[in-house]
Design a protein around this motif. Structure first.
Motif, PDB file in Angstrom:
ATOM      1  N   ILE A  84      57.215  10.404  32.306  1.00 44.48           N
ATOM      2  CA  ILE A  84      56.677   9.428  31.357  1.00 44.48           C
ATOM      3  C   ILE A  84      55.261   9.816  30.936  1.00 44.48           C
ATOM      4  O   ILE A  84      54.906   9.761  29.746  1.00 44.48           O
ATOM      5  CB  ILE A  84      56.688   8.024  31.982  1.00 44.48           C
ATOM      6  CG1 ILE A  84      58.131   7.533  32.159  1.00 44.48           C
ATOM      7  CG2 ILE A  84      55.906   7.040  31.124  1.00 44.48           C
ATOM      8  CD1 ILE A  84      58.243   6.241  32.927  1.00 44.48           C
ATOM      9  N   GLN A  85      54.440  10.248  31.905  1.00 46.87           N
ATOM     10  CA  GLN A  85      53.067  10.660  31.585  1.00 46.87           C
ATOM     11  C   GLN A  85      53.065  11.886  30.682  1.00 46.87           C
ATOM     12  O   GLN A  85      52.250  11.986  29.757  1.00 46.87           O
ATOM     13  CB  GLN A  85      52.294  10.943  32.871  1.00 46.87           C
ATOM     14  CG  GLN A  85      51.974   9.692  33.687  1.00 46.87           C
ATOM     15  CD  GLN A  85      51.280  10.016  35.000  1.00 46.87           C
ATOM     16  OE1 GLN A  85      51.358  11.135  35.507  1.00 46.87           O
ATOM     17  NE2 GLN A  85      50.597   9.021  35.563  1.00 46.87           N
ATOM     18  N   ARG A  86      53.978  12.822  30.947  1.00 46.23           N
ATOM     19  CA  ARG A  86      54.050  14.029  30.124  1.00 46.23           C
ATOM     20  C   ARG A  86      54.413  13.677  28.679  1.00 46.23           C
ATOM     21  O   ARG A  86      53.817  14.199  27.728  1.00 46.23           O
ATOM     22  CB  ARG A  86      55.073  14.996  30.708  1.00 46.23           C
ATOM     23  CG  ARG A  86      55.137  16.349  30.014  1.00 46.23           C
ATOM     24  CD  ARG A  86      56.249  17.204  30.587  1.00 46.23           C
ATOM     25  NE  ARG A  86      57.551  16.598  30.336  1.00 46.23           N
ATOM     26  CZ  ARG A  86      58.202  16.675  29.169  1.00 46.23           C
ATOM     27  NH1 ARG A  86      57.654  17.319  28.144  1.00 46.23           N
ATOM     28  NH2 ARG A  86      59.375  16.120  29.027  1.00 46.23           N
ATOM     29  N   GLN A  87      55.378  12.772  28.509  1.00 40.13           N
ATOM     30  CA  GLN A  87      55.772  12.368  27.170  1.00 40.13           C
ATOM     31  C   GLN A  87      54.637  11.651  26.448  1.00 40.13           C
ATOM     32  O   GLN A  87      54.418  11.864  25.251  1.00 40.13           O
ATOM     33  CB  GLN A  87      57.003  11.463  27.249  1.00 40.13           C
ATOM     34  CG  GLN A  87      58.263  12.179  27.708  1.00 40.13           C
ATOM     35  CD  GLN A  87      59.454  11.241  27.839  1.00 40.13           C
ATOM     36  OE1 GLN A  87      59.345  10.042  27.592  1.00 40.13           O
ATOM     37  NE2 GLN A  87      60.597  11.788  28.225  1.00 40.13           N
ATOM     38  N   GLU A  88      53.899  10.807  27.174  1.00 43.41           N
ATOM     39  CA  GLU A  88      52.768  10.109  26.567  1.00 43.41           C
ATOM     40  C   GLU A  88      51.690  11.085  26.114  1.00 43.41           C
ATOM     41  O   GLU A  88      51.087  10.916  25.042  1.00 43.41           O
ATOM     42  CB  GLU A  88      52.195   9.093  27.548  1.00 43.41           C
ATOM     43  CG  GLU A  88      53.111   7.899  27.804  1.00 43.41           C
ATOM     44  CD  GLU A  88      52.539   6.964  28.860  1.00 43.41           C
ATOM     45  OE1 GLU A  88      51.552   7.357  29.525  1.00 43.41           O
ATOM     46  OE2 GLU A  88      53.068   5.847  29.025  1.00 43.41           O
ATOM     47  N   GLU A  89      51.434  12.106  26.925  1.00 48.07           N
ATOM     48  CA  GLU A  89      50.432  13.108  26.557  1.00 48.07           C
ATOM     49  C   GLU A  89      50.861  13.882  25.314  1.00 48.07           C
ATOM     50  O   GLU A  89      50.041  14.174  24.435  1.00 48.07           O
ATOM     51  CB  GLU A  89      50.199  14.065  27.728  1.00 48.07           C
ATOM     52  CG  GLU A  89      49.466  13.426  28.896  1.00 48.07           C
ATOM     53  CD  GLU A  89      49.389  14.334  30.097  1.00 48.07           C
ATOM     54  OE1 GLU A  89      49.936  15.466  30.021  1.00 48.07           O
ATOM     55  OE2 GLU A  89      48.791  13.941  31.124  1.00 48.07           O
ATOM     56  N   GLU A  90      52.152  14.223  25.244  1.00 39.11           N
ATOM     57  CA  GLU A  90      52.650  14.949  24.073  1.00 39.11           C
ATOM     58  C   GLU A  90      52.540  14.097  22.810  1.00 39.11           C
ATOM     59  O   GLU A  90      52.142  14.587  21.748  1.00 39.11           O
ATOM     60  CB  GLU A  90      54.102  15.364  24.298  1.00 39.11           C
ATOM     61  CG  GLU A  90      54.283  16.466  25.333  1.00 39.11           C
ATOM     62  CD  GLU A  90      55.733  16.825  25.545  1.00 39.11           C
ATOM     63  OE1 GLU A  90      56.606  16.123  24.977  1.00 39.11           O
ATOM     64  OE2 GLU A  90      56.014  17.811  26.273  1.00 39.11           O
ATOM     65  N   GLU A  91      52.881  12.814  22.937  1.00 41.73           N
ATOM     66  CA  GLU A  91      52.777  11.918  21.788  1.00 41.73           C
ATOM     67  C   GLU A  91      51.326  11.767  21.334  1.00 41.73           C
ATOM     68  O   GLU A  91      51.043  11.715  20.136  1.00 41.73           O
ATOM     69  CB  GLU A  91      53.367  10.555  22.134  1.00 41.73           C
ATOM     70  CG  GLU A  91      54.882  10.572  22.332  1.00 41.73           C
ATOM     71  CD  GLU A  91      55.415   9.240  22.824  1.00 41.73           C
ATOM     72  OE1 GLU A  91      54.579   8.317  23.020  1.00 41.73           O
ATOM     73  OE2 GLU A  91      56.634   9.104  23.007  1.00 41.73           O
ATOM     74  N   GLU A  92      50.418  11.720  22.300  1.00 38.95           N
ATOM     75  CA  GLU A  92      48.995  11.600  21.966  1.00 38.95           C
ATOM     76  C   GLU A  92      48.507  12.848  21.251  1.00 38.95           C
ATOM     77  O   GLU A  92      47.741  12.770  20.278  1.00 38.95           O
ATOM     78  CB  GLU A  92      48.193  11.353  23.238  1.00 38.95           C
ATOM     79  CG  GLU A  92      46.715  11.089  22.993  1.00 38.95           C
ATOM     80  CD  GLU A  92      45.946  10.812  24.264  1.00 38.95           C
ATOM     81  OE1 GLU A  92      44.701  10.807  24.199  1.00 38.95           O
ATOM     82  OE2 GLU A  92      46.578  10.608  25.320  1.00 38.95           O
ATOM     83  N   GLU A  93      48.936  14.013  21.704  1.00 40.86           N
ATOM     84  CA  GLU A  93      48.529  15.263  21.069  1.00 40.86           C
ATOM     85  C   GLU A  93      49.077  15.349  19.644  1.00 40.86           C
ATOM     86  O   GLU A  93      48.390  15.811  18.721  1.00 40.86           O
ATOM     87  CB  GLU A  93      49.018  16.448  21.894  1.00 40.86           C
ATOM     88  CG  GLU A  93      48.285  16.609  23.220  1.00 40.86           C
ATOM     89  CD  GLU A  93      48.870  17.719  24.072  1.00 40.86           C
ATOM     90  OE1 GLU A  93      49.875  18.335  23.628  1.00 40.86           O
ATOM     91  OE2 GLU A  93      48.349  17.968  25.181  1.00 40.86           O
ATOM     92  N   GLU A  94      50.324  14.903  19.465  1.00 38.77           N
ATOM     93  CA  GLU A  94      50.919  14.922  18.127  1.00 38.77           C
ATOM     94  C   GLU A  94      50.169  13.982  17.188  1.00 38.77           C
ATOM     95  O   GLU A  94      49.935  14.299  16.015  1.00 38.77           O
ATOM     96  CB  GLU A  94      52.394  14.529  18.207  1.00 38.77           C
ATOM     97  CG  GLU A  94      53.269  15.578  18.884  1.00 38.77           C
ATOM     98  CD  GLU A  94      54.698  15.108  19.038  1.00 38.77           C
ATOM     99  OE1 GLU A  94      55.000  13.972  18.598  1.00 38.77           O
ATOM    100  OE2 GLU A  94      55.526  15.874  19.585  1.00 38.77           O
ATOM    101  N   ALA A  95      49.798  12.822  17.702  1.00 39.01           N
ATOM    102  CA  ALA A  95      49.064  11.860  16.874  1.00 39.01           C
ATOM    103  C   ALA A  95      47.707  12.416  16.469  1.00 39.01           C
ATOM    104  O   ALA A  95      47.260  12.256  15.326  1.00 39.01           O
ATOM    105  CB  ALA A  95      48.897  10.546  17.640  1.00 39.01           C
ATOM    106  N   GLU A  96      47.032  13.097  17.390  1.00 36.01           N
ATOM    107  CA  GLU A  96      45.722  13.682  17.077  1.00 36.01           C
ATOM    108  C   GLU A  96      45.854  14.791  16.040  1.00 36.01           C
ATOM    109  O   GLU A  96      45.025  14.927  15.134  1.00 36.01           O
ATOM    110  CB  GLU A  96      45.075  14.225  18.348  1.00 36.01           C
ATOM    111  CG  GLU A  96      44.574  13.148  19.295  1.00 36.01           C
ATOM    112  CD  GLU A  96      43.916  13.740  20.526  1.00 36.01           C
ATOM    113  OE1 GLU A  96      43.989  14.965  20.704  1.00 36.01           O
ATOM    114  OE2 GLU A  96      43.333  12.962  21.309  1.00 36.01           O
ATOM    115  N   ALA A  97      46.935  15.581  16.183  1.00 39.23           N
ATOM    116  CA  ALA A  97      47.142  16.664  15.224  1.00 39.23           C
ATOM    117  C   ALA A  97      47.446  16.114  13.840  1.00 39.23           C
ATOM    118  O   ALA A  97      47.003  16.649  12.818  1.00 39.23           O
ATOM    119  CB  ALA A  97      48.293  17.553  15.697  1.00 39.23           C
ATOM    120  N   THR A  98      48.196  15.021  13.784  1.00 37.53           N
ATOM    121  CA  THR A  98      48.535  14.405  12.495  1.00 37.53           C
ATOM    122  C   THR A  98      47.291  13.870  11.803  1.00 37.53           C
ATOM    123  O   THR A  98      47.117  13.994  10.583  1.00 37.53           O
ATOM    124  CB  THR A  98      49.536  13.262  12.705  1.00 37.53           C
ATOM    125  OG1 THR A  98      50.699  13.778  13.362  1.00 37.53           O
ATOM    126  CG2 THR A  98      49.938  12.647  11.372  1.00 37.53           C
TER     127      THR A  98
END
Length: 600
Positions: free
Chosen positions: A165-179
Motif C-alpha cells: 500500500i505504501q509503495r502504491q501511494e508513493e508511486e501515485e504521489e510521484e505521478e501527481a508531481e510529474a503531472t
C-alpha cells in the motif's frame, strides 16, 4: 407339581425385579467390588472415560477494547473451546500497551500518539474477531507452536500488505508531481539526529571529540499488531487451563519440550521505590527510576515486607525533610559512602506515579542515594547488605544531538566516554548499586563494551531500550544488542509466547540474564508473572507497590512462591556477576557472588 413350582419361582422372580430390591442389591455388589460411595464411583468412572473423549478445541475467539491501568484503550482476548461437545469460556487475557513516548514529549506529540494507539486497538479487535477467529478455529489450545506459527505468518502477510500500500501511494504521489511539473523537493535543512550543527562563531569547539553514532530509526509498529501478542498469550493461558496446571508450569513445559522441571527458581523483584521525574521543561535527569532488590536469602514475602518498610520511611523523610538526620561519613563498611558536604533534600511530589511509586526531583544523584542510606539506617538496615539498589538511567532520553553529548543535569553535558568514567566513580562510591539499566544509548556500542569490562564484575549492565523490538533481537542465534549483562524483555505488540521461549533460551546460553519487564501502561492481567517464572527469568520488573494493576502481579508472585514451597519445588536463586574483562574465563565460571545479609 413340578410345573407349579416353576410358576411359583417365576412369580417370585417377577416380584423381585419389579420391587426396590434390585438397586439395593446392585449397590451392595458395587460396594463389595469398589469400596466407594456411588457419587465417588461415578466420578471415578467419568474421569476414566474422559481420557478417551475428544481433546478440547478452540471454537471461538473474541476481541474487545478495554481500558488499562492508566485509563488508555487496550485489547482483551477471550478464548472459548468445545469441551465434551459443549461450548465453554476458558479464559481471557488483557494486553499491556507499550508506550514509546518520552516523558518530556510535546503535547501535540502525545495527542497524535494517543490517536494512533486508539486506531491500533480498534484494528486489533477487528483482526481477532474476524481473521484470527476463523483461522484458529478447531485447533487444540495446547498446540502453542502451531498457533504461533500461524499467527506469525498472518502478521508477515499484513506487513507485506502494508508495504505494498505504501509503495502504491508513493508511486501515485510521484505521478501527481510529474503531472503538475513540480520541482523536486529539497531535503529538509533540519539537522538529522546524530549530526552536530556547525559551531557558532566566538565559541570554542573541541576538535578531539569524536562524532557520536546517529540514533537508529525506530522500528515501526504495525497498527493492529497487539492482536498477535494478545491471542498468543490467551492461547497459552487456555492451554494451561484445559491441562489443569498453572500457566507458569505450562510455559516451563513448553520451554523444556514437555519435560517437567524438578525445581523452579523465582525471579527476584526489582521494586520501583522512586520515579524521578523532570522538574522543568528540560530533559530527564540521570536517574529515571530507583529500584530496590531484596537479598536472595529472604523469602519473597520477607523481601516485599522489607521494601514496604523502606518505602514508609522514605515517605516520612521526604514529607518532613527538617526531621531527617544528616548522612553519616563513611565507616569502612560496604555500602557506606562519604558525605561530600551538605545536600538539600530532593523535592517531593505528593502523588503516586503511574509506575506505582513515589515521585521526586533532585539536584544530583548523590542526593537520592544519601537519602536512601538515611532511610535504611533509620530502620536498622544497611544498603549493600540488607537490600540492594538498581538504577534505570534511560540514557537514550538524555542525549542532546546538537552537542553530541548526554545532558545528565540541566546544563551539564558528558560525552559517551565521560559517561563510562562517571559510572565507574559512582559504583566505586556506592557499591550497593548492583544494576544499571540503559546507562548508555544502544548506539554507543564501543562504550557499552568499555563499561562492561570496567564494571561487569561489580554490577549488572542491563539493556532495555535495545530490547524493545523482540523480533529484531535474535539474528542467526545471536543477540543483536550491545555487550551487556542481560536485557529487559516486554511482552508487547506482535510478541508471541514462542518468541520469548526461543529468545530466553539463546540469552541463557550466552550467559545473559533475562528480566521480564512491565510496560508503562499496565493492565490488571497477571500473566507476566507466570511468564517470568516459567521462562526462568532472573529478575522481574513490575513497578512499585501501589496501584492495583501493579500490586496484583506482586500478589500473584507471592502465591506462586507459596505453591512451590508447599510442593517442595522452590529453588533458591543466586546473584552472580560476569567478569567481561577476563576473556579466558570459562563460560560457566561467574564471579563476585553477593554476600548473605547479616542475621538478626
Amino acid at each position: 407339581m413340578e410345573a407349579g413350582g416353576r410358576r411359583a419361582r417365576r412369580r417370585e422372580a417377577a416380584e423381585y425385579y419389579r420391587g426396590q430390591r434390585v438397586p439395593e442389591r446392585m449397590e451392595e455388589a458395587l460396594n463389595a467390588l469398589f469400596p466407594l460411595s456411588p457419587g465417588d464411583l461415578y466420578g471415578e468412572l467419568a474421569n476414566y472415560l474422559s481420557k478417551y473423549s475428544k481433546a478440547p478445541v478452540i471454537c471461538k475467539i473474541v476481541g474487545r477494547k478495554v481500558l488499562d491501568g492508566v485509563g488508555q484503550p487496550t485489547l482483551e482476548v477471550e478464548i472459548y473451546c468445545t469441551v465434551k461437545n459443549y461450548e465453554k469460556r476458558i479464559c481471557s487475557t488483557v494486553m499491556s500497551f507499550h508506550s514509546q513516548i518520552p516523558e518530556n514529549a510535546l503535547p501535540e506529540t502525545i495527542e497524535a500518539a494517543e490517536k494512533e494507539r486508539n486506531d491500533s486497538v480498534n484494528t486489533a479487535v477487528e483482526w481477532v474477531n474476524e481473521s484470527l477467529n476463523t483461522m484458529l478455529r478447531d485447533l487444540e489450545p495446547t498446540d502453542q507452536c502451531e498457533v504461533d506459527k500461524m499467527l506469525g505468518e498472518y502478521f508477515t502477510n499484513k506487513v507485506e500488505e502494508k508495504k505494498e500500500i505504501q509503495r502504491q501511494e508513493e508511486e501515485e504521489e510521484e505521478e501527481a508531481e510529474a503531472t503538475l511539473a513540480l520541482p523536486p523537493r529539497s531535503p529538509s535543512p533540519a539537522t538529522p539526529p546524530g549530526k552536530k550543527k556547525s559551531a557558532k562563531s566566538g565559541k570554542k569547539s573541541s576538535v578531539a571529540e569524536r562524532p557520536i553514532p546517529p540514533a537508529e530509526t525506530a522500528e515501526p509498529v504495525l497498527s493492529g499488531s497487539l492482536a498477535i501478542g494478545g491471542t498468543s498469550l490467551a492461547i497459552a493461558r487456555a492451554g494451561a487451563t484445559v491441562s489443569h496446571i498453572p500457566l507458569y508450569s505450562h510455559i516451563a513445559l513448553l520451554k523444556r519440550g514437555q519435560e517437567s522441571p524438578e525445581e523452579i527458581t523465582l525471579p527476584l523483584p526489582m521494586v520501583t521505590l522512586l520515579n524521578c521525574e523532570k522538574m522543568s521543561s528540560s530533559k530527564l535527569k540521570l536517574v529515571k527510576e530507583v529500584m530496590l532488590i531484596p537479598p536472595v536469602q529472604l523469602s519473597l514475602k520477607q523481601g516485599i515486607e522489607r521494601v514496604l518498610d523502606i518505602q514508609k520511611e522514605m515517605t516520612r523523610l521526604l514529607e518532613s525533610p527538617g526531621k531527617m538526620p544528616g548522612p553519616q561519613p563513611a565507616d569502612g563498611k560496604k555500602g557506606k559512602a562519604q558525605n561530600s558536604g551538605k545536600k538539600s533534600l530532593p523535592q517531593f511530589l505528593k502523588r503516586i506515579s503511574h509506575l506505582g511509586c513515589l515521585t521526586t526531583g533532585y539536584d544530583d544523584v548523590e542526593q537520592l542515594l544519601l537519602v536512601m542510606q538515611a532511610a535504611c539506617s533509620n530502620i536498622g538496615l544497611e544498603l549493600g547488605t540488607d537490600v540492594y539498589l538498581a538504577i534505570n538511567c534511560a540514557a537514550h532520553e538524555l542525549m542532546d544531538y546538537d552537542k553530541g553529548k548526554y545532558e545528565i543535569l540541566t546544563g551539564t553535558f558528558k560525552s559517551p566516554d565521560e559517561m563510562v568514567a562517571m559510572y565507574g566513580e559512582l559504583i566505586d562510591k556506592f557499591p550497593f548499586i548492583i544494576a544499571l539499566i540503559d546507562p548508555l544509548r544502544k548506539e554507543d556500542r564501543e562504550q557499552w563494551s568499555n563499561i562492561c569490562c570496567a564494571l561487569g564484575s561489580k554490577c549488572y549492565l542491563i539493556a532495555e531500550d535495545a530490547a524493545t523490538c523482540i523480533s529484531k533481537l535474535k539474528i542467526d542465534q545471536n543477540i543483536n544488542t550491545p555487550m551487556c549483562s542481560g536485557v529487559v524483555l516486554k511482552y508487547v505488540n506482535q510478541t508471541k509466547v514462542s518468541d520469548l521461549i526461543e529468545l530466553t533460551g539463546i540469552l541463557h546460553g550466552q550467559r545473559h540474564i533475562t528480566i521480564l519487564g512491565s510496560p508503562d501502561g499496565e493492565s490488571s492481567d497477571d500473566s507476566l508473572v507466570d511468564l517470568a517464572v516459567g521462562l526462568g527469568a532472573r529478575f522481574i520488573k513490575l513497578g512499585g507497590l501501589s496501584r492495583g494493576e501493579r500490586v496484583t502481579k506482586y500478589n500473584r508472585l507471592l502465591a506462586i512462591e507459596e505453591e512451590l514451597a508447599k510442593n517442595g519445588n522452590l529453588r533458591e536463586t543466586k546473584l552472580e556477576f560476569v567478569a567481561f574483562a577476563e576473556e579466558t574465563q570459562p563460560e560457566n565460571q561467574l564471579s563476585d557472588e553477593l554476600p548473605p545479609p547479616e542475621q538478626d
